[in-house]
Design a protein around this motif. Structure first.
Motif, PDB file in Angstrom:
ATOM      1  N   LEU A 171      -3.071  -9.863  -5.680  1.00 31.72           N
ATOM      2  CA  LEU A 171      -1.778  -9.255  -5.328  1.00 31.72           C
ATOM      3  C   LEU A 171      -1.953  -7.765  -5.011  1.00 31.72           C
ATOM      4  O   LEU A 171      -1.313  -7.232  -4.098  1.00 31.72           O
ATOM      5  N   LYS A 172      -2.841  -7.107  -5.761  1.00 37.01           N
ATOM      6  CA  LYS A 172      -3.082  -5.680  -5.512  1.00 37.01           C
ATOM      7  C   LYS A 172      -3.749  -5.480  -4.150  1.00 37.01           C
ATOM      8  O   LYS A 172      -3.447  -4.523  -3.434  1.00 37.01           O
TER       9      LYS A 172
ATOM     10  N   VAL B 168      -3.651 -10.948 -10.214  1.00 35.84           N
ATOM     11  CA  VAL B 168      -3.096  -9.608  -9.969  1.00 35.84           C
ATOM     12  C   VAL B 168      -4.004  -8.790  -9.043  1.00 35.84           C
ATOM     13  O   VAL B 168      -3.517  -7.969  -8.274  1.00 35.84           O
ATOM     14  N   LEU B 169      -5.306  -9.061  -9.107  1.00 42.14           N
ATOM     15  CA  LEU B 169      -6.200  -8.330  -8.194  1.00 42.14           C
ATOM     16  C   LEU B 169      -5.985  -8.781  -6.746  1.00 42.14           C
ATOM     17  O   LEU B 169      -6.067  -7.977  -5.821  1.00 42.14           O
TER      18      LEU B 169
ATOM     19  N   GLN C  34      -3.271  -7.105  -1.574  1.00 45.28           N
ATOM     20  CA  GLN C  34      -2.278  -7.239  -0.492  1.00 45.28           C
ATOM     21  C   GLN C  34      -1.706  -5.880  -0.079  1.00 45.28           C
ATOM     22  O   GLN C  34      -1.232  -5.722   1.036  1.00 45.28           O
ATOM     23  N   LEU C  35      -1.726  -4.912  -1.008  1.00 45.38           N
ATOM     24  CA  LEU C  35      -1.131  -3.602  -0.721  1.00 45.38           C
ATOM     25  C   LEU C  35      -2.041  -2.748   0.162  1.00 45.38           C
ATOM     26  O   LEU C  35      -1.607  -1.760   0.720  1.00 45.38           O
ATOM     27  N   LYS C  36      -3.308  -3.138   0.225  1.00 49.73           N
ATOM     28  CA  LYS C  36      -4.251  -2.331   1.020  1.00 49.73           C
ATOM     29  C   LYS C  36      -4.531  -3.038   2.344  1.00 49.73           C
ATOM     30  O   LYS C  36      -5.038  -4.159   2.353  1.00 49.73           O
ATOM     31  N   SER C  37      -4.179  -2.389   3.416  1.00 48.84           N
ATOM     32  CA  SER C  37      -4.417  -3.005   4.727  1.00 48.84           C
ATOM     33  C   SER C  37      -5.189  -2.085   5.657  1.00 48.84           C
ATOM     34  O   SER C  37      -5.467  -2.445   6.794  1.00 48.84           O
ATOM     35  N   VAL C  38      -5.525  -0.885   5.167  1.00 47.75           N
ATOM     36  CA  VAL C  38      -6.299   0.040   6.014  1.00 47.75           C
ATOM     37  C   VAL C  38      -7.786  -0.133   5.690  1.00 47.75           C
ATOM     38  O   VAL C  38      -8.228   0.189   4.588  1.00 47.75           O
ATOM     39  N   ARG C  39      -8.503  -0.707   6.602  1.00 45.42           N
ATOM     40  CA  ARG C  39      -9.937  -0.953   6.401  1.00 45.42           C
ATOM     41  C   ARG C  39     -10.692  -0.687   7.694  1.00 45.42           C
ATOM     42  O   ARG C  39     -10.207  -1.025   8.767  1.00 45.42           O
TER      43      ARG C  39
END
Lengths: 250, 361
Positions: A188-189, A185-186, A191-196
């Protein structure tokens, strides 16, 4: 004529009675409490328990206590005692012996013959650890009772198979499941963050521009550390592959 | 009042804009296509004609109070005459009255003129499709977000960027160790050999970008890198027509630190990769000297998509050149728990069943 028949019969009966009494005198011993750690009643109860287990699994289970190893090492004394008393059942002398040395406060467990297949070095270590605290606290009867139970557990497991440990396996399975679940799940979570922010400029290196002009690998010094191998709780095989001796202090 | 530039179609006189598909100026009314150079020349010809002079003195309307117009610029639409109030950094927008694209040419003259521009290669529809694609495969994304999500705004924006070129001379020192183990009958031994390792040399960087606009989130802009400079062309205002554009409000001097951070890190990593066959490598000191450094001003194409869900604003950016999309998405907490307990249960059951099978064998 009648006397001629009776005489050999009487001789035969006499011989049989002598043989039976001799056999009774050689009834296998299960408790050898030379250090006098057990009361009379405790000794009788332990003797009966060890005899029952021994007969059930055809391996003699012995508890021996001594005050002194007479200058021998505990391992050596255990083997000496087992051989000199001719412990063990059958031609292979199948048996397990717990030896308590009160002067050095050492316990040794020796397994021989078939019993060595069931109770090897690893099991000897486990049993030793299991009963050591009772021995330290002076609960000798409890420690010997636990030893008998442990021997029965491993011998029965070796012959009939160990029972499936539902509780223990369920806990292990749940821990593995939770770890796999959390990692999944971490991921998968994430995957939701793409701003880096970008911390490097690797994509903007001029092709072929890198040149290493100085390479220096200077040896400075060395240090060596050493750790003594642990032999406090050791299991060793001796007398071929059919015997294991091991133990620890208590 | 500052000068606005609109490019008019020579055929129908409609407002004409840059088309990303054909990489030419294209009239949205009559579909005529023109080379940028042709339009520039045509526009220059039109501007050479003297203008009518019909002066009026009208004192109607109130004057702006002092300080009220700070940060604002007021333009007049050449097509409808409407007043366009824009931010001081706005370089291209559209008229709020007639919708015609306008370019504030005064924002890009003299030292403010960008050196390069990468024209858009993806249009608005491609940006919307890319955002939908961005949602795919995200199992923890709330389903209602995908289903009910309405894109509030899609803007094609030229973002001002500083591009840094430099040659880095590096001198890096490391402490390294080699560890060896062995044992005899009584002891286990561990030998650790310590070294001082030095690497020196040079490495070149070109076009390291740093966001020159405070309005654009730096992390969002860096998330859609890289932009390929091969497609960059010399700046012409015509490329801005039909899109929004800002001039920079972060100077190149202010952007240098950010470029240095990235260059230093990459330089250290590049030289560390040459230190091999050691058990541990620890950088002790690094000295990076930059030479032949120069900065160029460029405009990079970005599609900005805004969407609102549960009262929260979500901003996505798409690289207008490569189509790469970035933007954080919300998480469905119920789905998180469902997946966590589901996987835990399934894996636990499988492990328990396997261990039971092994026990049976």
């Amino acid at each position: 004529m009648k006397r001629k028949v009776l005489a050999p019969l009487l001789i035969l009966m006499l011989c049989m009675s002598i043989w039976i009494s001799a056999s009774a005198a050689q009834t296998p011993a299960y408790v050898l409490d030379n250090a006098d750690l057990l009361s009379q009643s405790e000794e009788i109860i332990l003797e009966a328990k060890l005899e029952t287990i021994s007969n059930t699994y055809n391996a003699q289970i012995i508890v021996a206590t001594i005050n002194s190893t007479e200058g021998m090492s505990a391992d050596r004394y255990a083997e000496h005692l087992y051989d000199s008393k001719n412990f063990g059942f059958g031609a292979d002398r199948d048996g397990v012996m717990l030896l308590i040395c009160m002067d050095s406060r050492q316990l040794r467990i020796l397994s021989n013959g078939f019993a060595n297949d069931a109770i090897g070095s690893y099991e000897i270590e486990l049993i030793g650890d299991y009963i050591a605290s009772d021995l330290t606290d002076g609960y000798y009867a409890d420690a010997f009772d636990s030893f008998a139970d442990q021997c029965e557990y491993y011998l029965d497991g070796h012959i009939n198979g160990f029972p499936f440990q539902w509780g223990q396996n369920l806990v292990i399975a749940l821990i593995i499941g939770l770890v796999v679940g959390l990692v999944t799940v971490l991921v998968l979570k994430a995957q939701l963050k793409s701003v880096r922010r970008q911390h490097r400029a690797d994509a903007y290196v001029k092709h072929g521009s890198m040149q290493v002009t100085t390479r220096s690998d200077l040896y400075l010094y060395r240090n060596v550390s050493r750790v003594r191998k642990q032999n406090n709780s050791s299991g060793s095989r001796s007398g071929g592959s059919s015997r294991s001796v091991g133990g620890r202090s208590f | 009042m500052p000068v606005l530039q609109e490019f008019k179609c020579p055929c129908c006189d409609g407002a004409i804009e840059f088309n990303a598909d054909v990489q030419k100026m294209k009239c949205p009314y009559c579909d005529s296509e023109f080379e940028i150079e042709t339009l520039q020349a045509y526009d220059a010809e039109l501007n050479s004609q003297p203008e009518d002079h019909m002066a009026w003195d009208t004192a109607a309307g109130k004057q702006w109070q002092e300080g009220e117009t700070d940060g604002l610029r007021i333009y007049c639409c050449n097509t409808c005459g409407g007043e366009i109030v824009a931010d001081e950094t706005t370089g291209a927008t559209e008229c709020p009255f007639c919708g015609n694209p306008v370019v504030m040419t005064g924002q890009f003259v003299g030292s403010l003129k960008p050196d390069l521009v990468i024209p858009f290669k993806h249009d608005k529809q491609a940006a919307i499709a890319a955002l939908q694609n961005h949602y795919k495969g995200k199992v923890l994304l709330p389903k209602v977000f995908k289903d009910e999500n309405h894109i509030k705004e899609v803007k094609g924006l030229y973002v001002p960027v500083w591009l840094f070129d430099t040659d880095a001379d590096a001198h890096v020192r490391y402490r390294t160790t080699r560890v060896r183990h062995w044992s005899d009958s009584n002891y286990r031994y561990t030998e650790t050999r310590h070294y001082s390792v030095t690497r020196a040399g040079g490495i070149g960087f070109e076009n390291v970008p740093v966001d020159g606009s405070t309005k654009m989130d730096d992390a969002l802009m860096e998330s859609i890198e890289p932009f390929h400079i091969d497609d960059a062309v010399d700046f012409q205002t015509a490329y801005l027509s039909g899109y929004l554009a800002d001039k920079y409000d972060v100077s190149s001097e202010e952007s240098i630190d950010r470029a240095n951070e990235r260059i230093k890190r990459s330089t250290e990593d590049a030289f560390a990769s040459t230190v091999v066959s050691y058990t541990t490598v620890t950088p002790v000191s690094s000295n990076i000297q930059l030479q032949n450094g120069r900065a160029r001003y460029a405009l990079y194409p970005v599609w900005i998509l805004n969407t609102v869900w549960n009262g929260q604003n979500f901003i996505f950016a798409m690289n207008g050149q490569t189509g790469k999309v970035a933007g954080d998405l919300p998480m469905d907490k119920a789905a998180f728990s469902k997946w966590l307990f589901g996987i835990t249960g399934a894996v636990s059951a499988a492990v328990l069943a396997l261990s039971y099978l092994f026990w049976l064998l």
